[in-house]
Design a protein around this motif. Sequence first.
Motif, mmCIF file in Angstrom:
data_model
loop_
_atom_site.group_PDB
_atom_site.id
_atom_site.type_symbol
_atom_site.label_atom_id
_atom_site.label_comp_id
_atom_site.label_asym_id
_atom_site.label_seq_id
_atom_site.Cartn_x
_atom_site.Cartn_y
_atom_site.Cartn_z
ATOM 1 N N LYS A 164 33.423 28.071 52.450
ATOM 2 C CA LYS A 164 33.015 27.228 51.320
ATOM 3 C C LYS A 164 32.267 25.980 51.792
ATOM 4 O O LYS A 164 31.214 25.625 51.251
ATOM 5 C CB LYS A 164 34.250 26.813 50.515
ATOM 6 N N TRP A 198 28.481 25.723 52.422
ATOM 7 C CA TRP A 198 27.510 25.900 51.341
ATOM 8 C C TRP A 198 27.641 24.898 50.209
ATOM 9 O O TRP A 198 26.686 24.690 49.458
ATOM 10 C CB TRP A 198 27.615 27.327 50.784
ATOM 11 N N VAL A 199 28.805 24.292 50.045
ATOM 12 C CA VAL A 199 28.973 23.289 48.986
ATOM 13 C C VAL A 199 29.787 22.116 49.515
ATOM 14 O O VAL A 199 30.558 22.260 50.464
ATOM 15 C CB VAL A 199 29.687 23.874 47.740
ATOM 16 N N ASN A 229 31.654 20.361 47.290
ATOM 17 C CA ASN A 229 32.793 20.238 46.379
ATOM 18 C C ASN A 229 34.078 20.631 47.095
ATOM 19 O O ASN A 229 34.112 21.599 47.844
ATOM 20 C CB ASN A 229 32.617 21.156 45.167
ATOM 21 N N SER A 249 35.036 28.727 40.360
ATOM 22 C CA SER A 249 33.598 28.662 40.169
ATOM 23 C C SER A 249 32.908 27.895 41.284
ATOM 24 O O SER A 249 31.876 28.321 41.810
ATOM 25 C CB SER A 249 33.295 27.998 38.816
ATOM 26 N N HIS A 250 33.495 26.756 41.692
ATOM 27 C CA HIS A 250 32.857 25.893 42.677
ATOM 28 C C HIS A 250 33.202 26.262 44.120
ATOM 29 O O HIS A 250 32.475 25.875 45.034
ATOM 30 C CB HIS A 250 33.241 24.439 42.407
ATOM 31 N N VAL A 266 32.126 31.252 43.536
ATOM 32 C CA VAL A 266 30.870 31.716 42.929
ATOM 33 C C VAL A 266 29.673 30.946 43.469
ATOM 34 O O VAL A 266 28.681 31.541 43.914
ATOM 35 C CB VAL A 266 30.935 31.603 41.389
ATOM 36 N N GLU A 267 29.758 29.627 43.432
ATOM 37 C CA GLU A 267 28.619 28.802 43.869
ATOM 38 C C GLU A 267 28.264 29.020 45.340
ATOM 39 O O GLU A 267 27.082 29.199 45.668
ATOM 40 C CB GLU A 267 28.919 27.323 43.594
ATOM 41 N N ARG A 325 26.461 32.448 45.767
ATOM 42 C CA ARG A 325 25.097 32.431 45.248
ATOM 43 C C ARG A 325 24.160 31.701 46.204
ATOM 44 O O ARG A 325 23.032 32.148 46.453
ATOM 45 C CB ARG A 325 25.068 31.781 43.863
ATOM 46 N N LYS A 326 24.619 30.587 46.744
ATOM 47 C CA LYS A 326 23.765 29.833 47.671
ATOM 48 C C LYS A 326 23.528 30.623 48.957
ATOM 49 O O LYS A 326 22.424 30.607 49.509
ATOM 50 C CB LYS A 326 24.404 28.474 47.968
ATOM 51 N N TRP A 362 21.789 36.653 37.759
ATOM 52 C CA TRP A 362 23.121 36.964 38.269
ATOM 53 C C TRP A 362 23.906 37.694 37.192
ATOM 54 O O TRP A 362 24.271 37.098 36.177
ATOM 55 C CB TRP A 362 23.852 35.696 38.667
ATOM 56 N N THR A 402 36.933 31.555 35.672
ATOM 57 C CA THR A 402 35.826 32.438 36.026
ATOM 58 C C THR A 402 36.270 33.864 36.271
ATOM 59 O O THR A 402 35.444 34.766 36.396
ATOM 60 C CB THR A 402 35.128 31.943 37.298
#
Length: 277
Positions: A81, A84-85, A87, A124-125, A128-129, A132-133, A170, A272
């Motif tokens: 995680k 890529w993010v 959060n 989701s954060h 999923v996010e 996708r990235k 998506w 989600t």
Amino acid sequence: MSIQLRRNFVPNNRRLQVVSSGGGTQSVCMVVLIYLGALPKPDLIVMADTEREASNVFEYHEKYVKPLCDEIGLEYVVIKKSDWVKNDITLASDDDAVLPGFFTEYNGRTPKGDLGKQPGYCSSHWKVEPIRKYLNNRFGERELTKRGVDFWIGMSFDERSRVKYPAGKWQKRYPLFEAEILREQAIQIVKDFGLPEPPRSACWMCPNRHDDEWVWMRENVPEDFEQACKFEKQLQAGFDWLYLHKSGVPIGEVIFTSKPKQVDIFDQFCDTGMCFV
């Protein structure tokens, strides 16, 4: 072993076909069905590591799932995680926006004395996010926008309320649901194949745990339980109204009351639908 599905699952091969693995029972069942040829082979499998996943989940996948994928030449990618993010427990853009659905004193208590529960958006954060990235970075955002991506999600036929088909770049597909496979059938498929029943995919600090799951963790994976206790103290340093357990008692002091039983994962699922599958 041979399996004939009640209904065939037919992907749109013009789109990129990606199994979005949650790490749980249904995700393992999809891998078994792909291995057996009952489901078509996707382009790849991607699993997002929340970096708080229960220890036994990755141990299971490393021992049982990845070798099956390697044998049939199916790429299985695990992404972190944090790569890529930004959060984490809160949104990177808002330190007051707590993502997991912890129990909170802000909503008051029920007649039984239990705390209310805030909405959860961590799936989701955290899953999923990042996926996708990762895909946009690997295949090119322009190319994927043109081609489109189908995410295979492991919802089973008894999870109709969680199945949604958003249109656009998506899109979600549900091989087990579309083949009319129930969750208990998914478990049996994995066991009949010769694998142990997969552990439920959940973070060690996830508040969506029943008492028997907390007890199991405390007795079988004490290092995860200790992490949860330390995490809750750190959480309450900034948000002293949030708890991991509905009793509103620190998790290390909770007197768990439930008896061992079949866990119902559907009563407190994430918004989600990515967790637990």
